[in-house]
Enzyme design. Structure first.
Site, PDB file in Angstrom:
ATOM      1  N   SER A   1       0.822  -1.534   0.029  1.00  0.00           N
ATOM      2  CA  SER A   1       0.133   0.068   0.092  1.00  0.00           C
ATOM      3  C   SER A   1       0.824   1.383  -0.147  1.00  0.00           C
ATOM      4  CB  SER A   1      -0.973  -0.014   1.280  1.00  0.00           C
ATOM      5  OG  SER A   1      -2.108  -0.864   1.102  1.00  0.00           O
TER       6      SER A   1
ATOM      7  N   GLY B   1       2.774  -0.806   4.139  1.00  0.00           N
ATOM      8  CA  GLY B   1       2.253  -1.656   2.950  1.00  0.00           C
ATOM      9  C   GLY B   1       2.526  -3.041   3.389  1.00  0.00           C
TER      10      GLY B   1
ATOM     11  N   PHE C   1     -12.505 -14.106  -2.561  1.00  0.00           N
ATOM     12  CA  PHE C   1     -11.230 -13.310  -3.068  1.00  0.00           C
ATOM     13  C   PHE C   1     -10.066 -13.857  -2.005  1.00  0.00           C
ATOM     14  CE2 PHE C   1      -7.849 -10.398  -3.534  1.00  0.00           C
ATOM     15  CZ  PHE C   1      -7.985  -9.978  -4.834  1.00  0.00           C
TER      16      PHE C   1
ATOM     17  N   THR D   1      -9.357 -17.539  -2.676  1.00  0.00           N
ATOM     18  CA  THR D   1      -8.758 -17.744  -3.804  1.00  0.00           C
ATOM     19  C   THR D   1      -7.164 -17.131  -3.745  1.00  0.00           C
ATOM     20  OG1 THR D   1     -10.545 -17.486  -4.985  1.00  0.00           O
ATOM     21  CG2 THR D   1      -8.601 -17.466  -6.341  1.00  0.00           C
TER      22      THR D   1
ATOM     23  N   TYR E   1     -10.810   2.019   5.479  1.00  0.00           N
ATOM     24  CA  TYR E   1      -9.815   1.583   4.512  1.00  0.00           C
ATOM     25  C   TYR E   1     -10.418   0.669   3.482  1.00  0.00           C
ATOM     26  CZ  TYR E   1      -4.840   0.838   3.041  1.00  0.00           C
ATOM     27  OH  TYR E   1      -3.817   0.842   2.192  1.00  0.00           O
ATOM     28  N   SER E   2     -10.241   1.138   2.109  1.00  0.00           N
ATOM     29  CA  SER E   2     -10.637   0.188   1.085  1.00  0.00           C
ATOM     30  C   SER E   2      -9.757   0.209   0.061  1.00  0.00           C
ATOM     31  CB  SER E   2     -12.154   0.644   0.828  1.00  0.00           C
ATOM     32  OG  SER E   2     -12.214  -0.122  -0.343  1.00  0.00           O
ATOM     33  N   ASN E   3      -9.203  -0.925  -0.399  1.00  0.00           N
ATOM     34  CA  ASN E   3      -8.302  -1.086  -1.575  1.00  0.00           C
ATOM     35  C   ASN E   3      -9.029  -0.662  -2.748  1.00  0.00           C
ATOM     36  OD1 ASN E   3      -5.651  -1.963  -0.458  1.00  0.00           O
ATOM     37  ND2 ASN E   3      -6.992  -3.588   0.412  1.00  0.00           N
TER      38      ASN E   3
END
Length: 380
Positions: free
Chosen positions: A88, A338, A152, A155, A194-196
């Site tokens: 990040s 990150g 996700f 996976t 927090y959202s990617n």
């Protein structure tokens, strides 16, 4: 990107731990006042991190050190010149480019997402007509984080799925589509989470506004001007350039079990939320230049440093891709952390850009990064 497989443990496997503890420490001649930092790095290895590499810079003087190993199989030490996946920390680069575009009059942070990406943010209550670019950058959009999606996670972050899908290519549109299958976290502008997905969208806006790949814009606007030769935007490249160490993960939600080499992966699963690669010296150069005003006009740097209090991080605020942290001794640092498979990193600098520290753990399940920051800037 924040890895979803980071857990806490006091040791890796017996072999991994014994190899790490047996590896010699490497540092520039003389600790020069960095002995507490060295101790914090050593403690991280004792806690189970295979290896640590760190570089500090103050008033033109550079200090580097390593602890532990970069390869559990061979026992090879980490290098101060190691390149690693920065996760990040990518977000600060993306936010910088968007703010540069604003300064050039090519977009406004008050633009709605739908202006640039019409119809993309839609479904289950999401509405790109109500979300601004600024809300993407400071995580107040309410958009669901695609990396929280259970399928996700299974996976790409857990053992069976990772080894089957580690080389998959994911398009940014596909990542956003995953988020759209979930409800928003909250109404735009009413809270923080927090959202990617926010930064996947931010990268796509850069591409729409410029007609170029977001990575090309980062290279042209930041990496080349600053001479950041160890930094790259890999796209779908699965390897980390040399010199580099191996990256390790448990690939599990538990705190014990086998340790896996996860160095090779297709980072498109992170895209502009966390795919970049760098080294500690380059990261120090970037954040120093940023805080000294070399990359943004004063107005845009002020916007970037306008923060929202973050309850999840004590004494911290989140700006536009930039985190403000007040340490125990009263020193304030700016930067970002990150995490991505097998790699946990931190890069910060003081507000005047005169003192900087960047470091990396080549494991994602243990180690106290906060302790390293406190040691470097507060001496404890």
């Amino acid at each position: 990107m924040t890895t979803r497989v980071r857990t806490m443990t006091v040791a890796a496997t017996a072999v991994a731990l014994s190899a790490a503890l047996a590896a010699p420490a490497v540092a520039a001649p003389g600790d020069g006042g960095h002995s507490a930092t060295r101790e914090a790095m050593r403690a991280a290895v004792e806690d189970g991190v295979p290896g640590v590499t760190a570089t500090a810079r103050e008033k033109g003087r550079t200090w580097s050190a390593t602890e532990g190993v970069g390869d559990l199989r061979t026992g090879k030490s980490r290098s101060a010149d190691d390149r690693y996946r920065v996760g990040s920390i990518t977000k600060t680069f993306v936010a910088t480019v968007l703010l540069q575009l604003e300064a050039e009059g090519r977009l406004s942070l008050d633009d709605k997402v739908d202006k640039w990406l019409p119809g993309l943010v839609d479904g289950n209550g999401h509405d790109g007509r109500r979300i601004t670019l600024r809300q993407l950058l400071n995580h107040t959009s309410g958009i669901s984080d695609y990396t929280d999606d259970k399928t996700f996670v299974k996976t790409y972050f857990l053992k069976d799925g990772f080894f089957e899908h580690r080389y998959d290519t994911k398009t940014p549109e596909a990542l956003v589509a995953i988020a759209m299958t979930h409800k928003p976290d909250f109404e735009p502008g009413t809270d923080w989470n927090y959202s990617n997905t926010n930064y996947v969208l931010a990268g796509m806006v850069i591409e729409k506004a410029t007609g170029n790949a977001y990575g090309d814009e980062i290279r042209a606007r930041i990496l080349t001007p600053l001479g950041m030769h160890a930094t790259s935007v890999p796209g779908t490249r699965v390897t980390v350039p040399q010199p580099s160490s191996r990256a390790y993960s448990k690939l599990a939600e538990s705190t014990t079990g086998p340790t896996y080499d996860v160095t090779r992966l297709n980072p498109s699963l992170a895209y502009s939320a966390g795919e970049m690669i760098s080294d500690s010296s380059d990261l120090n150069r970037f954040y120093t230049a940023l805080l000294k005003g070399r990359l943004l006009p004063a107005e845009q740097l002020k916007e970037m440093k306008t923060t929202i209090k973050v309850e999840d991080i004590p004494n911290a605020g989140y700006g536009l891709g930039l985190i403000e942290r007040k340490l125990s001794c009263g020193t304030t640092v700016w930067g970002h952390g990150g995490g991505i498979h097998g790699s946990t990193s931190e890069a910060v600098t003081t507000a005047d850009g005169r003192r900087a520290l960047s470091f990396n753990f080549n494991g994602d399940w243990s180690g106290d990064g906060d302790a390293v920051l406190e040691a470097e800037f507060c001496g404890k």
